[in-house]
Write a protein that holds these residues in place. Structure first.
Motif, short mmCIF file in Angstrom:
data_model
loop_
_atom_site.label_atom_id
_atom_site.label_comp_id
_atom_site.label_asym_id
_atom_site.label_seq_id
_atom_site.Cartn_x
_atom_site.Cartn_y
_atom_site.Cartn_z
N ARG A 241 0.84 -1.21 0.00
CA ARG A 241 0.00 0.00 0.00
C ARG A 241 0.87 1.26 0.00
NH1 ARG A 241 -2.33 0.08 4.93
NH2 ARG A 241 -3.67 -1.67 4.36
N LEU A 242 1.91 1.24 0.84
CA LEU A 242 2.77 2.42 0.94
C LEU A 242 3.54 2.66 -0.36
CD1 LEU A 242 4.35 4.67 2.32
CD2 LEU A 242 5.77 2.93 3.43
N TYR A 243 4.22 1.63 -0.85
CA TYR A 243 5.16 1.89 -1.94
C TYR A 243 4.49 1.92 -3.32
CZ TYR A 243 8.48 1.34 1.81
OH TYR A 243 9.15 1.50 2.99
N LEU A 244 3.45 1.10 -3.53
CA LEU A 244 2.74 1.20 -4.82
C LEU A 244 2.04 2.56 -4.89
CD1 LEU A 244 1.28 -2.42 -5.14
CD2 LEU A 244 3.12 -1.41 -6.52
N GLY A 245 1.65 3.06 -3.72
CA GLY A 245 0.98 4.37 -3.68
C GLY A 245 1.89 5.52 -4.03
N THR A 261 13.67 0.96 -4.35
CA THR A 261 14.00 0.46 -5.69
C THR A 261 14.24 1.65 -6.62
OG1 THR A 261 13.13 -0.69 -7.64
CG2 THR A 261 11.50 0.30 -6.19
N PRO A 262 15.15 1.47 -7.60
CA PRO A 262 15.26 2.51 -8.63
C PRO A 262 14.14 2.41 -9.65
CG PRO A 262 16.95 0.80 -8.95
CD PRO A 262 16.17 0.42 -7.72
N GLY A 263 13.38 1.28 -9.64
CA GLY A 263 12.31 1.07 -10.61
C GLY A 263 11.11 1.96 -10.35
N ARG A 264 10.36 2.23 -11.39
CA ARG A 264 9.17 3.08 -11.26
C ARG A 264 7.94 2.41 -11.85
NH1 ARG A 264 11.80 4.58 -8.02
NH2 ARG A 264 12.87 6.54 -7.69
N THR A 265 7.94 1.07 -11.80
CA THR A 265 6.77 0.33 -12.28
C THR A 265 6.24 -0.52 -11.13
OG1 THR A 265 8.09 -1.57 -12.95
CG2 THR A 265 7.72 0.15 -14.62
N ARG A 266 4.98 -0.94 -11.30
CA ARG A 266 4.35 -1.82 -10.29
C ARG A 266 5.18 -3.09 -10.11
NH1 ARG A 266 -0.58 -2.70 -8.01
NH2 ARG A 266 -1.02 -4.92 -7.76
N GLU A 267 5.65 -3.67 -11.23
CA GLU A 267 6.41 -4.92 -11.18
C GLU A 267 7.71 -4.72 -10.41
OE1 GLU A 267 5.05 -3.56 -14.02
OE2 GLU A 267 3.34 -4.89 -13.66
N VAL A 269 8.42 -2.49 -8.13
CA VAL A 269 8.16 -2.28 -6.69
C VAL A 269 7.85 -3.62 -6.04
CG1 VAL A 269 6.59 -1.22 -5.02
CG2 VAL A 269 7.38 0.11 -7.00
N LEU A 270 6.96 -4.42 -6.66
CA LEU A 270 6.59 -5.71 -6.06
C LEU A 270 7.80 -6.63 -5.96
CD1 LEU A 270 3.04 -6.23 -7.58
CD2 LEU A 270 3.63 -5.72 -5.20
N GLU A 271 8.69 -6.60 -6.96
CA GLU A 271 9.88 -7.44 -6.91
C GLU A 271 10.77 -7.02 -5.73
OE1 GLU A 271 10.62 -10.13 -8.10
OE2 GLU A 271 12.79 -10.29 -7.76
N ALA A 272 10.94 -5.70 -5.54
CA ALA A 272 11.74 -5.22 -4.39
C ALA A 272 11.10 -5.66 -3.07
CB ALA A 272 11.87 -3.70 -4.45
N LEU A 273 9.78 -5.68 -3.02
CA LEU A 273 9.11 -6.08 -1.78
C LEU A 273 9.18 -7.60 -1.57
CD1 LEU A 273 5.99 -3.73 -1.70
CD2 LEU A 273 8.32 -3.34 -0.89
N ARG A 274 9.33 -8.34 -2.67
CA ARG A 274 9.48 -9.80 -2.55
C ARG A 274 10.85 -10.17 -1.99
NH1 ARG A 274 5.72 -10.52 -6.72
NH2 ARG A 274 7.16 -9.79 -8.33
N VAL A 275 11.90 -9.40 -2.37
CA VAL A 275 13.26 -9.84 -2.02
C VAL A 275 14.00 -8.87 -1.08
CG1 VAL A 275 13.52 -11.13 -4.18
CG2 VAL A 275 14.28 -8.74 -4.10
#
Ligand code: NAD
Length: 436
Positions: A241-245, A261-267, A269-275
């Motif tokens: 909720r925090l980071y996708l937001g 994450t340096p990424g700016r996509t949903r994928e 962010v979710l990958e950073a939250l997975r690992v």
């Protein structure tokens, strides 16, 4: 005004913030950077036009070169301030040093000593001293409008998600790798309160602990990571909720998202939250810093001050109440409500309007953005800009007067923090001696 040349040690969030403001005003130009992360180093060098031979993989390599700039910004993590500060002071750089100066008094004293030995200006990034709001509060006190200051109440509302981001999952979660939270977060507040009272306290006590973000508070069905957790939708500390937001909002993408994450996509962010560390359950981390703390200070004339730092708030501007013999002030970081006991009249002072132009002219360059919000992403209510403007003005002119504190003043206010920590750990009231 003369353009000040800058080296930046640590091209992370703070290093970038200061470099961007220096460039934006034209008062400073970054000519060298030291940053071990190749991606960050390349991006930093490209943004500021730093030549390849002046982009170093670390502060030691920068220090091994001749002095390349008038001044250096040291914005490495908390435990990596002392060695670069001392080495670069010895090379004659003026220094803008991130807080906390160092994790302990011995190292902070080494830094202050190096500044004195080399006759350089060293400003610790106590950004709150540089806001229009602080200037207004100080002016109110100095004018005698509320008489003698008898007591103060000050709140640092850290914010529930900010606590989870920085002090449970993030860089500042452990004392052994960062610092006690009072030093990492609230050295700003203790410094600010000493600045308001105009002197250090005579006696200090403190209470506080890590009460919530612990294994004991973990719900039975919680998973180790939010992405796998059945309770995630109803948890206040949900990382998705925090980071996708943050996606789509440039300010939130800079902070807090770029720590994740340096990424700016949903994928991404979710990958950073997975690992990565920021996807962990807040009840299954290796954090040990407090989530709430009180500090009570007594001054030489019997005046008192109580300070509360709490995770369990929205993340907002600090709140302060000042109780004087002739008046009362209630401040929310932007507006001051002043009650005059002689007339019973109330005045509302909007410091966002009050301060911007005066701050800019007193700092000598740029414009402090008085309307900015409380957070790092928002520039700490104009404090980031005010600090950089003051530092560059001081270096350009060789006159330290735009700076609101020097290395020894900052050392002294850090020592108040260490006294409070000693009081908390030992359950005692500590007598503070301004000189070690
Ligand atoms: N003044 C404030 O209000 C404020 C706000 C937030 C953070 N801070 C402080 O600023 C400092 C930096 O925080 P941040 O959020 O920018 O951290 P960050 O992790 O984003 O940046 C630190 C950078 O230092 C780099 N680094 C590591 N080793 C290095 C070396 N040997 N030489 C040069 N660079 C090296 C890292 O790779 C990283 O990019 C911390 O001390 C933090 O407590 C201050």
């Amino acid at each position: 005004m003369t353009e000040v040349t800058l080296a930046v040690v640590g091209g992370g969030l703070r290093g970038l913030t200061y470099a961007r403001h220096a460039h934006a005003t034209g008062a400073g130009r970054v000519v060298a950077v030291a940053e071990p992360d190749p991606r960050r180093r390349a991006a930093f060098a490209a943004e500021f036009g730093v030549r390849a031979e002046s982009a170093f993989p670390g502060w030691k390599e920068l220090a091994a070169a001749d002095r390349l700039a008038d001044a250096v910004v040291i914005a490495t993590q908390d435990q990596l301030h002392t060695d670069p500060a001392v080495a670069l002071a010895d090379l004659g750089y003026h220094i803008l040093l991130e807080k906390p100066m160092a994790p302990n008094e011995r190292e902070a004293a080494r830094i202050a000593e190096a500044a004195r030995r080399n006759g350089i200006m060293l400003a610790v990034c106590h950004v709150l001293r540089y806001t229009p709001y602080t200037r207004a509060v100080r002016d109110l006190l100095d004018s005698g409008r509320i008489g003698r200051l008898i007591s103060a109440q000050h709140l640092e509302p850290v914010g529930w998600w900010h606590q989870a981001h920085s002090f449970v999952r993030g860089h500042w979660r452990r004392e052994d790798t960062s610092a006690p939270m009072l030093l990492a977060k609230a050295c700003h507040d203790i410094d600010w309160l000493v600045h308001l009272f105009g002197r250090p306290p005579a006696r200090v006590s403190s209470f506080g602990s890590l009460s919530h973000f612990r294994a004991e508070d973990r719900p039975a069905s919680a998973a180790d990571r939010c992405v796998d957790c059945p309770l995630e939708p109803s948890c206040p500390y949900s990382a998705p909720r925090l980071y996708l937001g943050c996606l789509g909002d440039p300010s939130s993408e800079f902070w807090p998202l770029s720590a994740v994450t340096p990424g700016r996509t949903r994928e991404a962010v979710l990958e950073a939250l997975r690992v990565g560390p920021y996807g962990r359950c807040v009840y299954a981390c290796d954090n040990d810093v407090v989530d709430h703390q009180e500090v009570v200070m007594e001054f030489d004339d019997g005046a008192t001050c109580s300070f509360t730092m709490s995770a369990f708030t929205p993340m907002e501007d600090r709140r302060t109440r000042l109780f004087g013999t002739h008046g009362y002030v209630d401040g929310d970081g932007r507006t001051l409500r002043v009650v005059d006991f002689r007339t019973g009249e109330e005045e509302l002072v909007d410091t966002t309007a009050w301060g911007a132009s005066e701050e800019a002219s007193s700092a000598g360059a740029g414009a402090a953005e008085g309307s900015a919000g409380a957070s790092a992403a928002d520039g700490h209510g104009g404090g980031d800009e005010g600090l950089v403007d003051a530092f560059l003005a001081a270096v350009a002119s060789g006159d330290p007067s735009p700076l609101r504190s020097d290395a020894f003043e900052s050392l002294m206010t850090h020592r108040v923090v260490w006294a409070a920590e000693q009081a908390r750990r030992t359950g005692s009231v500590v007598t503070f001696r301004p000189h070690a």
